[in-house]
Design a protein around this motif. Sequence first.
Motif, PDB file in Angstrom:
ATOM      1  N   SER A   1       0.849  -1.190   0.000  1.00  0.00           N
ATOM      2  CA  SER A   1       0.000   0.000   0.000  1.00  0.00           C
ATOM      3  C   SER A   1       0.887   1.243   0.000  1.00  0.00           C
ATOM      4  CB  SER A   1      -0.951  -0.016   1.189  1.00  0.00           C
ATOM      5  OG  SER A   1      -0.225  -0.039   2.380  1.00  0.00           O
ATOM      6  N   LYS A   2       0.300   2.366  -0.403  1.00  0.00           N
ATOM      7  CA  LYS A   2       1.072   3.600  -0.557  1.00  0.00           C
ATOM      8  C   LYS A   2       0.922   4.582   0.603  1.00  0.00           C
ATOM      9  CE  LYS A   2       2.461   2.532  -4.749  1.00  0.00           C
ATOM     10  NZ  LYS A   2       3.773   1.991  -4.913  1.00  0.00           N
ATOM     11  N   SER A   3       0.082   4.241   1.585  1.00  0.00           N
ATOM     12  CA  SER A   3      -0.089   5.128   2.738  1.00  0.00           C
ATOM     13  C   SER A   3      -0.586   4.319   3.926  1.00  0.00           C
ATOM     14  CB  SER A   3      -1.096   6.242   2.421  1.00  0.00           C
ATOM     15  OG  SER A   3      -2.401   5.702   2.297  1.00  0.00           O
ATOM     16  N   GLU A   4      -0.500   4.930   5.113  1.00  0.00           N
ATOM     17  CA  GLU A   4      -1.007   4.277   6.324  1.00  0.00           C
ATOM     18  C   GLU A   4      -2.502   4.002   6.153  1.00  0.00           C
ATOM     19  OE1 GLU A   4       0.172   6.150  10.122  1.00  0.00           O
ATOM     20  OE2 GLU A   4       1.703   7.220   8.985  1.00  0.00           O
ATOM     21  N   ARG A   5      -3.216   4.996   5.637  1.00  0.00           N
ATOM     22  CA  ARG A   5      -4.662   4.877   5.439  1.00  0.00           C
ATOM     23  C   ARG A   5      -4.988   3.708   4.510  1.00  0.00           C
ATOM     24  NH1 ARG A   5      -8.237   8.026   2.163  1.00  0.00           N
ATOM     25  NH2 ARG A   5     -10.307   7.950   3.052  1.00  0.00           N
ATOM     26  N   GLN A   6      -4.255   3.602   3.407  1.00  0.00           N
ATOM     27  CA  GLN A   6      -4.483   2.501   2.453  1.00  0.00           C
ATOM     28  C   GLN A   6      -4.188   1.152   3.086  1.00  0.00           C
ATOM     29  OE1 GLN A   6      -2.520   2.671  -1.322  1.00  0.00           O
ATOM     30  NE2 GLN A   6      -3.759   4.370  -2.065  1.00  0.00           N
ATOM     31  N   ALA A   7      -3.161   1.076   3.919  1.00  0.00           N
ATOM     32  CA  ALA A   7      -2.819  -0.192   4.579  1.00  0.00           C
ATOM     33  C   ALA A   7      -3.977  -0.640   5.475  1.00  0.00           C
ATOM     34  CB  ALA A   7      -1.534  -0.038   5.388  1.00  0.00           C
ATOM     35  N   HIS A   8      -4.506   0.286   6.266  1.00  0.00           N
ATOM     36  CA  HIS A   8      -5.647  -0.021   7.137  1.00  0.00           C
ATOM     37  C   HIS A   8      -6.854  -0.444   6.298  1.00  0.00           C
ATOM     38  CE1 HIS A   8      -4.396   1.195  11.243  1.00  0.00           C
ATOM     39  NE2 HIS A   8      -3.477   1.866  10.570  1.00  0.00           N
ATOM     40  N   LYS A   9      -7.093   0.297   5.219  1.00  0.00           N
ATOM     41  CA  LYS A   9      -8.217   0.016   4.325  1.00  0.00           C
ATOM     42  C   LYS A   9      -8.093  -1.385   3.710  1.00  0.00           C
ATOM     43  CE  LYS A   9     -10.771   2.968   1.137  1.00  0.00           C
ATOM     44  NZ  LYS A   9     -10.676   4.122   0.248  1.00  0.00           N
ATOM     45  N   ALA A  10      -6.880  -1.744   3.279  1.00  0.00           N
ATOM     46  CA  ALA A  10      -6.650  -3.043   2.642  1.00  0.00           C
ATOM     47  C   ALA A  10      -6.908  -4.190   3.617  1.00  0.00           C
ATOM     48  CB  ALA A  10      -5.221  -3.129   2.086  1.00  0.00           C
ATOM     49  N   VAL A  11      -6.403  -4.082   4.847  1.00  0.00           N
ATOM     50  CA  VAL A  11      -6.615  -5.137   5.842  1.00  0.00           C
ATOM     51  C   VAL A  11      -8.108  -5.254   6.157  1.00  0.00           C
ATOM     52  CG1 VAL A  11      -6.186  -5.855   8.234  1.00  0.00           C
ATOM     53  CG2 VAL A  11      -4.299  -4.988   6.831  1.00  0.00           C
ATOM     54  N   MET A  12      -8.775  -4.120   6.328  1.00  0.00           N
ATOM     55  CA  MET A  12     -10.212  -4.142   6.627  1.00  0.00           C
ATOM     56  C   MET A  12     -11.013  -4.729   5.465  1.00  0.00           C
ATOM     57  SD  MET A  12     -10.442  -3.346   9.693  1.00  0.00           S
ATOM     58  CE  MET A  12     -12.220  -3.458   9.757  1.00  0.00           C
ATOM     59  N   LYS A  13     -10.573  -4.460   4.242  1.00  0.00           N
ATOM     60  CA  LYS A  13     -11.268  -5.007   3.069  1.00  0.00           C
ATOM     61  C   LYS A  13     -11.162  -6.532   3.056  1.00  0.00           C
ATOM     62  CE  LYS A  13     -11.918  -4.421  -1.854  1.00  0.00           C
ATOM     63  NZ  LYS A  13     -11.578  -3.629  -3.036  1.00  0.00           N
ATOM     64  N   VAL A  14      -9.977  -7.058   3.365  1.00  0.00           N
ATOM     65  CA  VAL A  14      -9.790  -8.513   3.422  1.00  0.00           C
ATOM     66  C   VAL A  14     -10.727  -9.105   4.472  1.00  0.00           C
ATOM     67  CG1 VAL A  14      -8.176 -10.357   4.048  1.00  0.00           C
ATOM     68  CG2 VAL A  14      -7.410  -8.491   2.565  1.00  0.00           C
ATOM     69  N   VAL A  15     -10.743  -8.517   5.658  1.00  0.00           N
ATOM     70  CA  VAL A  15     -11.596  -9.012   6.747  1.00  0.00           C
ATOM     71  C   VAL A  15     -13.074  -8.953   6.343  1.00  0.00           C
ATOM     72  CG1 VAL A  15     -12.354  -8.564   9.126  1.00  0.00           C
ATOM     73  CG2 VAL A  15      -9.922  -8.519   8.553  1.00  0.00           C
ATOM     74  N   ASP A  16     -13.486  -7.847   5.734  1.00  0.00           N
ATOM     75  CA  ASP A  16     -14.878  -7.707   5.291  1.00  0.00           C
ATOM     76  C   ASP A  16     -15.243  -8.753   4.239  1.00  0.00           C
ATOM     77  OD1 ASP A  16     -15.197  -5.563   7.011  1.00  0.00           O
ATOM     78  OD2 ASP A  16     -14.985  -4.030   5.441  1.00  0.00           O
ATOM     79  N   GLU A  17     -14.340  -8.969   3.273  1.00  0.00           N
ATOM     80  CA  GLU A  17     -14.600  -9.967   2.220  1.00  0.00           C
ATOM     81  C   GLU A  17     -14.690 -11.373   2.807  1.00  0.00           C
ATOM     82  OE1 GLU A  17     -11.875  -9.553  -1.089  1.00  0.00           O
ATOM     83  OE2 GLU A  17     -12.614  -7.540  -1.558  1.00  0.00           O
ATOM     84  N   LEU A  18     -13.828 -11.669   3.771  1.00  0.00           N
ATOM     85  CA  LEU A  18     -13.888 -12.982   4.419  1.00  0.00           C
ATOM     86  C   LEU A  18     -15.234 -13.147   5.134  1.00  0.00           C
ATOM     87  CD1 LEU A  18     -10.280 -13.262   5.937  1.00  0.00           C
ATOM     88  CD2 LEU A  18     -11.155 -14.433   3.916  1.00  0.00           C
ATOM     89  N   ASN A  19     -15.619 -12.145   5.928  1.00  0.00           N
ATOM     90  CA  ASN A  19     -16.891 -12.188   6.657  1.00  0.00           C
ATOM     91  C   ASN A  19     -18.088 -12.332   5.719  1.00  0.00           C
ATOM     92  OD1 ASN A  19     -16.529 -12.180   9.490  1.00  0.00           O
ATOM     93  ND2 ASN A  19     -15.876 -10.048   9.419  1.00  0.00           N
ATOM     94  N   ARG A  20     -18.090 -11.552   4.637  1.00  0.00           N
ATOM     95  CA  ARG A  20     -19.209 -11.599   3.671  1.00  0.00           C
ATOM     96  C   ARG A  20     -19.350 -12.967   3.004  1.00  0.00           C
ATOM     97  NH1 ARG A  20     -17.681  -6.610   1.911  1.00  0.00           N
ATOM     98  NH2 ARG A  20     -16.803  -7.424  -0.011  1.00  0.00           N
ATOM     99  N   ASN A  21     -18.249 -13.704   2.970  1.00  0.00           N
ATOM    100  CA  ASN A  21     -18.268 -14.996   2.274  1.00  0.00           C
ATOM    101  C   ASN A  21     -18.213 -16.188   3.231  1.00  0.00           C
ATOM    102  OD1 ASN A  21     -18.150 -14.517  -0.826  1.00  0.00           O
ATOM    103  ND2 ASN A  21     -16.872 -12.944   0.093  1.00  0.00           N
TER     104      ASN A  21
END
Length: 174
Positions: free
Chosen positions: A57-77
Amino acid sequence: MVATGTLHQNIDLNSIVRVFPGVEYRPEQFPGLVYRVKKPKATTLIFGSGKMVCTGSKSERQAHKAVMKVVDELNRNGIVILNKPEIQIQNIVASVGLGGYIDLEKVTYSLKHTMYEPEQFPGLIYRMEDPKVVILIFTTGKLVCTGAKKETEVHRAIAKLQETLEEKKLITYP
């Protein structure tokens, strides 16, 4: 950016493979599952222990966003993640161009905590103490800063180095 996440629970990596056929998981070669996210562009390694490592990721914000996206995708599936991940930035690597020529020989004698062996590596290694980072300095005015845990530390380190180079007349601008 390199960020780590802790889920505080064990994860069945094989169940992730069944739900997400695009992930990479070869436990005989590496114990982590490779999960790529397109937006923000990042790669997250997920381990059975519930630990995660996110890179690219290119920023702290993007890193947090990426990890949260993975967790959300796992939960949704159907991969149940019970807790919000504990996310920490472990390392930031930044490249910078100062736009001037730097005399590395003079820098070696003017700054403490430097190492310069041009026969082995074309850059000078400068270990800054405050903030605690390592900066590779090249004659072209290009720098690579590593070891920071916050973006503000990178900005502070580069500004401090540039100011020092200018004060000591170690950089010349075209």
